[in-house]
Design an enzyme around this catalytic site. Sequence first.
Site, PDB file in Angstrom:
ATOM      1  N   GLY A  14       0.787  -1.206  -0.021  1.00 33.09           N
ATOM      2  CA  GLY A  14      -0.025   0.187   0.064  1.00 33.09           C
ATOM      3  C   GLY A  14       0.860   1.173   0.088  1.00 33.09           C
ATOM      4  O   GLY A  14       2.060   1.264   0.603  1.00 33.09           O
ATOM      5  N   ASP A 143       0.559   1.302   9.269  1.00 38.72           N
ATOM      6  CA  ASP A 143       0.026   0.599  10.375  1.00 38.72           C
ATOM      7  C   ASP A 143       1.215   0.718  11.547  1.00 38.72           C
ATOM      8  O   ASP A 143       0.992  -0.004  12.470  1.00 38.72           O
ATOM      9  CB  ASP A 143      -0.089  -0.910   9.918  1.00 38.72           C
ATOM     10  CG  ASP A 143      -1.137  -0.924   8.928  1.00 38.72           C
ATOM     11  OD1 ASP A 143      -1.724  -0.006   8.474  1.00 38.72           O
ATOM     12  OD2 ASP A 143      -1.043  -2.020   8.170  1.00 38.72           O
ATOM     13  N   MET A 185      -7.268   3.359  10.362  1.00 39.91           N
ATOM     14  CA  MET A 185      -6.885   2.203   9.793  1.00 39.91           C
ATOM     15  C   MET A 185      -5.762   1.700  10.770  1.00 39.91           C
ATOM     16  O   MET A 185      -5.838   2.179  11.697  1.00 39.91           O
ATOM     17  CB  MET A 185      -6.324   2.404   8.254  1.00 39.91           C
ATOM     18  CG  MET A 185      -7.370   3.131   7.354  1.00 39.91           C
ATOM     19  SD  MET A 185      -6.645   3.476   5.639  1.00 39.91           S
ATOM     20  CE  MET A 185      -6.596   1.893   4.792  1.00 39.91           C
ATOM     21  N   ARG A 187      -4.792  -2.029   9.832  1.00 36.16           N
ATOM     22  CA  ARG A 187      -4.955  -3.411   9.431  1.00 36.16           C
ATOM     23  C   ARG A 187      -5.085  -4.298  10.805  1.00 36.16           C
ATOM     24  O   ARG A 187      -6.149  -3.833  11.419  1.00 36.16           O
ATOM     25  CB  ARG A 187      -3.677  -3.750   8.678  1.00 36.16           C
ATOM     26  CG  ARG A 187      -3.787  -5.199   8.175  1.00 36.16           C
ATOM     27  CD  ARG A 187      -4.996  -5.462   7.301  1.00 36.16           C
ATOM     28  NE  ARG A 187      -5.202  -7.124   7.010  1.00 36.16           N
ATOM     29  CZ  ARG A 187      -6.190  -7.659   6.353  1.00 36.16           C
ATOM     30  NH1 ARG A 187      -6.815  -6.343   5.838  1.00 36.16           N
ATOM     31  NH2 ARG A 187      -6.286  -8.540   6.263  1.00 36.16           N
ATOM     32  N   VAL A 286      -7.844   8.631   3.612  1.00 34.68           N
ATOM     33  CA  VAL A 286      -7.378   9.964   3.767  1.00 34.68           C
ATOM     34  C   VAL A 286      -5.954   9.811   4.534  1.00 34.68           C
ATOM     35  O   VAL A 286      -5.201  10.767   4.364  1.00 34.68           O
ATOM     36  CB  VAL A 286      -8.417  10.749   4.556  1.00 34.68           C
ATOM     37  CG1 VAL A 286      -7.886  11.986   5.067  1.00 34.68           C
ATOM     38  CG2 VAL A 286      -9.742  10.990   3.733  1.00 34.68           C
TER      39      VAL A 286
END
Length: 362
Positions: A14, A143, A185, A187, A286
């Site tokens: 990502g 993350d 976010m 994960r 975002v």
Amino acid sequence: MTNRRRIGVLTSGGDCAGLNAVLRAVVQRAVEGYGWHVVGIHKGTAGLLSRPVEAETLDLSRFQGELLRRAGTILGTTNKGNPFNFPLPDGRRLDRSEEIVEGFRELEIEGLIGIGGDGSLAILSRLCEKADLPLIGIPKTIDNDVAGTEVAIGYATAVGVATDALDHLQPTAASHDRIMVLEVMGRDAGHIALAAGIAGGADIILVPEIPYSLDNLKRKIDELRRRDRNFALVVVAEAVRTEEGEAVTASPGAAKARYGGIGHYIGQKLAEATGAEVRVTVLGHVQRGGTPVPRDRLMASIFGVHAVDLLAAGKRDRMVAWSGRTVTDLALVDVVDQPHRVDPQGALVHAARGLGICLGDR
């Protein structure tokens, strides 16, 4: 490797803020420090599967200043299609790793710098071993769950975006007597939620590493009301499960679950339990696309320079890391498949509890 003059660099997995700053540092150090040529590989491993390979020469003219500040990656990236188990349109799976090896040979590179998370670095490590190509990894992920390093590229910016969101939600929450739930976010790790929640003054922070009960959340809201607080801020990491332990995903039945919806679940349960008016905000991507904050630009620059120096020193299968306030490196084998989660006994959790933040377990 002082006699090697041609290296490759790619971004994989990502996207996040700070990737272009890493590319800039790699090119600056390789070109000015060692007189090397740098080949930028497009779209991660997907670019290596194309024929001809999708790549470009990166020189100093490509980095005139603005790319240091730009989010995303000029090379493109992919988080799909493991070359060792590549999905075909008819549903079959095919090992295409030898095509990647051929792609490396086509580019005539003598070393690779791969910028990715633990999953991407694990795949790149296997590919470079097959190609007998020296690999140096640079950790990047919002993350912040890569083992062996205190920070990964993109994390600081993501925390900043989430904290900024809380700063914007607090006044409207107070104006309308509402509970504001912010889903972030991360994960399977709760680092963003925990750090942003502390920095943004959250009253409740839920992370997947710490179990919670709805009764404890209601108790916290009731406590705030007794203190004449007419609002509450709740931060929820996307991987938090329901009270019954069910994962909330936006793609049920998919090969790889895509989290999404736990914020609305928590919001509904809080509304039912407290009678309060609740609003839910889901930040989503975002958090990936913000202008990199100074911390990410700084770490990107340090990591990029050190990665090139490691190749120059003849190192291979290493990952650059930040530990004990200095740059270091460690074996990739000690990093991959060893995700770094929130430590329930760690300093941030202790600080959150000390601030009176409810983590749901008491």
